[in-house]
Design an enzyme around this catalytic site. Structure first.
Site, PDB file in Angstrom:
ATOM      1  N   PHE A  10       1.306  -5.388   4.952  1.00 54.05           N
ATOM      2  CA  PHE A  10       0.022  -5.240   5.939  1.00 54.05           C
ATOM      3  C   PHE A  10      -1.486  -6.337   5.864  1.00 54.05           C
ATOM      4  CE2 PHE A  10      -3.360  -1.554   5.303  1.00 54.05           C
ATOM      5  CZ  PHE A  10      -3.359  -1.592   6.204  1.00 54.05           C
ATOM      6  N   ASP A  42      11.801 -17.281  -1.951  1.00 55.39           N
ATOM      7  CA  ASP A  42      11.661 -15.390  -2.211  1.00 55.39           C
ATOM      8  C   ASP A  42      11.052 -15.033  -3.990  1.00 55.39           C
ATOM      9  OD1 ASP A  42      13.092 -13.056  -4.032  1.00 55.39           O
ATOM     10  OD2 ASP A  42      14.832 -13.052  -3.224  1.00 55.39           O
ATOM     11  N   ALA A  63       4.004  -9.099  -3.641  1.00 52.81           N
ATOM     12  CA  ALA A  63       4.306  -8.410  -4.848  1.00 52.81           C
ATOM     13  C   ALA A  63       4.915  -7.490  -4.893  1.00 52.81           C
ATOM     14  CB  ALA A  63       2.833  -7.684  -5.153  1.00 52.81           C
ATOM     15  N   ARG A  64       5.983  -7.452  -5.900  1.00 50.63           N
ATOM     16  CA  ARG A  64       6.619  -5.874  -6.658  1.00 50.63           C
ATOM     17  C   ARG A  64       5.398  -5.073  -6.609  1.00 50.63           C
ATOM     18  NH1 ARG A  64       9.234  -2.254  -9.615  1.00 50.63           N
ATOM     19  NH2 ARG A  64      11.153  -1.825  -8.780  1.00 50.63           N
ATOM     20  N   TYR A 132       2.447  -1.266 -12.849  1.00 46.17           N
ATOM     21  CA  TYR A 132       1.960  -2.392 -11.332  1.00 46.17           C
ATOM     22  C   TYR A 132       0.983  -2.735 -12.352  1.00 46.17           C
ATOM     23  CZ  TYR A 132       0.620  -3.253  -7.469  1.00 46.17           C
ATOM     24  OH  TYR A 132      -0.839  -3.854  -6.187  1.00 46.17           O
ATOM     25  N   GLY A 181      -5.012  19.403  13.414  1.00 44.92           N
ATOM     26  CA  GLY A 181      -5.340  20.098  13.796  1.00 44.92           C
ATOM     27  C   GLY A 181      -4.892  21.421  11.964  1.00 44.92           C
ATOM     28  N   SER A 198     -11.064  -1.513   4.092  1.00 43.13           N
ATOM     29  CA  SER A 198     -10.958  -1.358   5.383  1.00 43.13           C
ATOM     30  C   SER A 198      -9.531  -2.650   5.029  1.00 43.13           C
ATOM     31  CB  SER A 198     -11.273  -1.321   6.312  1.00 43.13           C
ATOM     32  OG  SER A 198     -12.494  -2.499   7.191  1.00 43.13           O
TER      33      SER A 198
END
Length: 305
Positions: A10, A42, A63-64, A132, A181, A198
């Site tokens: 992302f 990897d 990352a994991r 994590y 809605g 963001s």
């Protein structure tokens, strides 16, 4: 030359839109369409040699990632194998190759899980609670130690929830519910505050950290610098999508009770609790302000499919 991991994720996808592809080498399992230089890597396999001889800055986004219901037999070991050992392996190779600066995209989970009833997190705190966060905190500590030993500059960025066009998980689900809605029971969740960032503001900060001299060997928290309650978040989601804000005033005590009864306490705590970050150090050190307002970010996120 800039080396980038996590380029298909992302954050990495947005980062590639803002960096000259002629200056990039991508490290990962699959090449992507375009004129990018690529090397197979990897993160879970530490025995790999990379050619970083032309690389000056390394941006490590891979990352994991955190999973709410992780059913791994030993999750801490699996997170450490990728996020801690894998990261240190990359950084060690980078240092040996003469890379000047290593930028590590960490997580606010290094600070902890909640700021309910306390001040916002700052960059000096470290109190991770889940596997994590622990794996990322250990990576940070080892990176800073490596930087002291080798002279390679370390830059650590800890984002809270990152959103934008194409985001998934809870943010996307809530945006869709607002768009349809449906009356949502969030009007009374108006005393909590959550910091968001963001992907556009996060990428802008990463770009600043590539060259800014004051970024060396620093930890930075990042946000849109406009914290929202859950009620305000839903209201803004409705506004940017041109929808009515149909929310019901259900008391937060009922949410807490439902979380305990249904075994969803963590999810409810995120809904009604606070998680704020103080980005004063980031703004002053780098002379940086988020270029996108939170409303701009929500408008771009409204393109979620």
């Amino acid at each position: 030359m800039i080396a980038i991991t996590g380029y298909s994720g992302f954050v990495g996808t947005e980062l590639l839109k803002k960096i000259n592809i002629e200056e990039c080498v991508l490290l990962g399992r699959k090449p992507i369409t375009g004129s990018y230089k690529h090397q197979f890597f990897d993160l879970s396999n530490p025995v790999q040699d990379l050619d970083l001889s032309e690389v000056k800055v390394f941006i490590h986004c891979a990352a994991r990632v955190h999973i709410m219901d992780d059913n791994s037999a030993n999750p801490i070991d699996e997170f450490r194998a990728v996020n801690t050992k894998g990261t240190l392996n990359l950084a060690s190779q980078a240092a040996k190759a003469g890379v000047k600066r290593f930028i590590f995209i960490s997580t606010i989970k290094v600070n902890g899980e909640s700021t309910t009833g306390r001040k916002p997190f700052n960059e000096q705190e470290c109190a991770p609670e889940d596997p994590y966060g622990i794996s990322k905190a250990e990576a940070e500590q080892q990176l800073l130690a490596l930087g002291q030993q080798t002279g390679m500059e370390i830059v650590i960025i800890r984002p809270p929830l990152v959103y934008g066009e194409g985001v998934k998980a809870n943010f996307a689900s809530l945006m869709r519910l607002v768009n349809k809605g449906f009356p949502l029971p969030f009007r009374s969740i108006n005393n909590n505050k959550r910091s968001l960032v963001s992907v556009y503001n996060l990428v802008d900060l990463i770009k600043v950290c590539v060259e800014h001299p004051n970024a060396a060997n620093q930890v930075f928290l990042v946000s849109d610098d406009h914290d929202l309650s859950t009620a305000e978040m839903v209201q803004l989601m409705a506004k940017v999508q041109g929808k009515s804000n149909l929310t019901l005033p259900i008391p937060t005590t009922l949410f807490s009770l439902a979380g305990k009864v249904l075994g969803k306490k963590q999810i409810v705590d995120r809904l009604i609790g606070s998680l704020q970050v103080d980005i004063t150090h980031t703004k002053k050190t780098l002379n940086w302000v988020p270029p996108y307002s939170v409303e701009n970010g929500f408008k771009l996120s409204a393109k979620i499919k």
